[in-house]
Design a protein around this motif. Sequence first.
Motif, mmCIF file in Angstrom:
data_model
loop_
_atom_site.group_PDB
_atom_site.id
_atom_site.type_symbol
_atom_site.label_atom_id
_atom_site.label_comp_id
_atom_site.label_asym_id
_atom_site.label_seq_id
_atom_site.Cartn_x
_atom_site.Cartn_y
_atom_site.Cartn_z
ATOM 1 N N GLY A 8 0.664 -1.175 -0.019
ATOM 2 C CA GLY A 8 -0.165 -0.090 -0.061
ATOM 3 C C GLY A 8 0.869 1.279 -0.020
ATOM 4 N N GLY A 9 2.098 1.179 -0.124
ATOM 5 C CA GLY A 9 2.883 2.184 0.101
ATOM 6 C C GLY A 9 2.999 3.142 -1.425
ATOM 7 N N GLY A 10 3.486 4.037 -1.406
ATOM 8 C CA GLY A 10 3.801 4.919 -2.752
ATOM 9 C C GLY A 10 4.299 6.044 -2.441
ATOM 10 N N LEU A 11 4.160 7.142 -3.312
ATOM 11 C CA LEU A 11 4.698 8.159 -3.505
ATOM 12 C C LEU A 11 3.287 9.359 -3.364
ATOM 13 N N VAL A 12 3.367 10.272 -2.341
ATOM 14 C CA VAL A 12 2.168 11.217 -2.621
ATOM 15 C C VAL A 12 2.909 12.584 -1.872
ATOM 16 N N GLN A 13 2.002 13.639 -2.245
ATOM 17 C CA GLN A 13 2.246 15.138 -1.741
ATOM 18 C C GLN A 13 1.922 15.127 -0.534
ATOM 19 N N ASN A 84 -3.528 10.085 7.065
ATOM 20 C CA ASN A 84 -3.905 11.141 6.285
ATOM 21 C C ASN A 84 -3.020 12.296 6.704
ATOM 22 N N SER A 85 -3.062 13.260 6.027
ATOM 23 C CA SER A 85 -2.514 14.549 6.339
ATOM 24 C C SER A 85 -0.755 14.319 6.364
ATOM 25 N N LEU A 86 -0.421 13.540 5.260
ATOM 26 C CA LEU A 86 0.981 13.041 5.246
ATOM 27 C C LEU A 86 1.943 14.183 5.237
ATOM 28 N N LYS A 87 3.061 14.072 6.037
ATOM 29 C CA LYS A 87 3.994 15.100 6.020
ATOM 30 C C LYS A 87 5.505 14.633 5.266
ATOM 31 N N PRO A 88 6.207 15.241 4.884
ATOM 32 C CA PRO A 88 7.752 14.924 4.524
ATOM 33 C C PRO A 88 8.233 14.085 5.328
ATOM 34 N N GLU A 89 8.249 14.475 6.821
ATOM 35 C CA GLU A 89 8.853 13.555 7.840
ATOM 36 C C GLU A 89 8.477 12.242 7.924
ATOM 37 N N ASP A 90 6.956 11.883 7.461
ATOM 38 C CA ASP A 90 6.658 10.650 7.601
ATOM 39 C C ASP A 90 7.464 9.625 6.568
ATOM 40 N N THR A 91 8.112 10.057 5.631
ATOM 41 C CA THR A 91 8.849 9.135 4.606
ATOM 42 C C THR A 91 9.638 8.193 5.591
ATOM 43 N N ALA A 92 9.492 7.101 4.972
ATOM 44 C CA ALA A 92 9.909 5.894 5.628
ATOM 45 C C ALA A 92 9.722 4.597 4.865
ATOM 46 N N VAL A 93 10.536 3.631 5.391
ATOM 47 C CA VAL A 93 9.614 2.024 5.066
ATOM 48 C C VAL A 93 8.885 1.754 6.169
ATOM 49 N N PHE A 109 8.287 -10.564 17.220
ATOM 50 C CA PHE A 109 8.798 -11.655 16.276
ATOM 51 C C PHE A 109 10.054 -10.996 15.752
ATOM 52 N N ASP A 110 11.028 -12.031 15.757
ATOM 53 C CA ASP A 110 12.512 -11.393 15.240
ATOM 54 C C ASP A 110 12.329 -11.257 13.475
ATOM 55 N N SER A 111 11.455 -12.017 12.825
ATOM 56 C CA SER A 111 11.375 -11.800 11.510
ATOM 57 C C SER A 111 10.306 -10.848 10.873
ATOM 58 N N TRP A 112 10.894 -9.863 10.042
ATOM 59 C CA TRP A 112 10.133 -8.707 9.553
ATOM 60 C C TRP A 112 9.798 -9.057 8.028
ATOM 61 N N GLY A 113 8.717 -8.455 7.469
ATOM 62 C CA GLY A 113 8.493 -8.590 6.249
ATOM 63 C C GLY A 113 9.559 -7.615 5.540
ATOM 64 N N GLN A 114 9.036 -7.384 4.113
ATOM 65 C CA GLN A 114 10.006 -6.581 3.172
ATOM 66 C C GLN A 114 9.689 -5.001 3.578
ATOM 67 N N GLY A 115 8.724 -4.763 4.203
ATOM 68 C CA GLY A 115 8.037 -3.297 4.369
ATOM 69 C C GLY A 115 7.319 -2.798 3.148
ATOM 70 N N THR A 116 6.940 -1.806 3.313
ATOM 71 C CA THR A 116 6.520 -0.762 1.920
ATOM 72 C C THR A 116 6.831 0.531 2.214
ATOM 73 N N GLN A 117 7.241 1.062 1.206
ATOM 74 C CA GLN A 117 8.002 2.390 1.235
ATOM 75 C C GLN A 117 6.868 3.366 1.015
ATOM 76 N N VAL A 118 6.844 4.595 1.729
ATOM 77 C CA VAL A 118 6.072 5.699 1.781
ATOM 78 C C VAL A 118 7.062 6.670 1.655
ATOM 79 N N THR A 119 6.569 7.603 0.481
ATOM 80 C CA THR A 119 7.437 8.604 0.220
ATOM 81 C C THR A 119 6.502 9.732 0.225
ATOM 82 N N VAL A 120 6.896 10.974 0.986
ATOM 83 C CA VAL A 120 6.036 12.001 0.933
ATOM 84 C C VAL A 120 6.708 13.376 0.627
ATOM 85 N N SER A 121 6.294 13.736 -0.774
ATOM 86 C CA SER A 121 7.079 14.868 -1.192
ATOM 87 C C SER A 121 6.471 16.350 -0.717
ATOM 88 N N SER A 122 7.226 17.320 -0.619
ATOM 89 C CA SER A 122 7.006 18.717 0.056
ATOM 90 C C SER A 122 6.432 19.492 -1.348
#
Length: 122
Positions: A8-13, A84-93, A109-122
Amino acid sequence: QVQLVESGGGLVQAGGSLRLSCAASGRTFSSYVMGWFRQAPGKEREFVAAINWSGDSVYYVNSVNGRFTISRDNAKNTVYLQMNSLKPEDTAVYYCNAVITGARILPRFDSWGQGTQVTVSS
């Protein structure tokens, strides 16, 4: 073996919204407190939000409180994070895991998934 698959991650403003999903398999998660974590570049992974097994108790770190909503569907072994109301500082996996609650909220748990990248542009 526990498997966690985030999506569900992605690039958003800035000001935009995303909905993350975490599908768990390998064991039943309905009895666990589940949580979301995130890791920004060059920083340690940090806790973001948690939800108890029934979904009627939630907890957020101050930086996302009022903007993010965690929920779960035990029938689907899935946890969600509405952002909601995403900010650039929310950018992370973003990652999910069962959590251990106490003086600190820690991943169970010690095991993690691959994560999903969230990138918030200013």
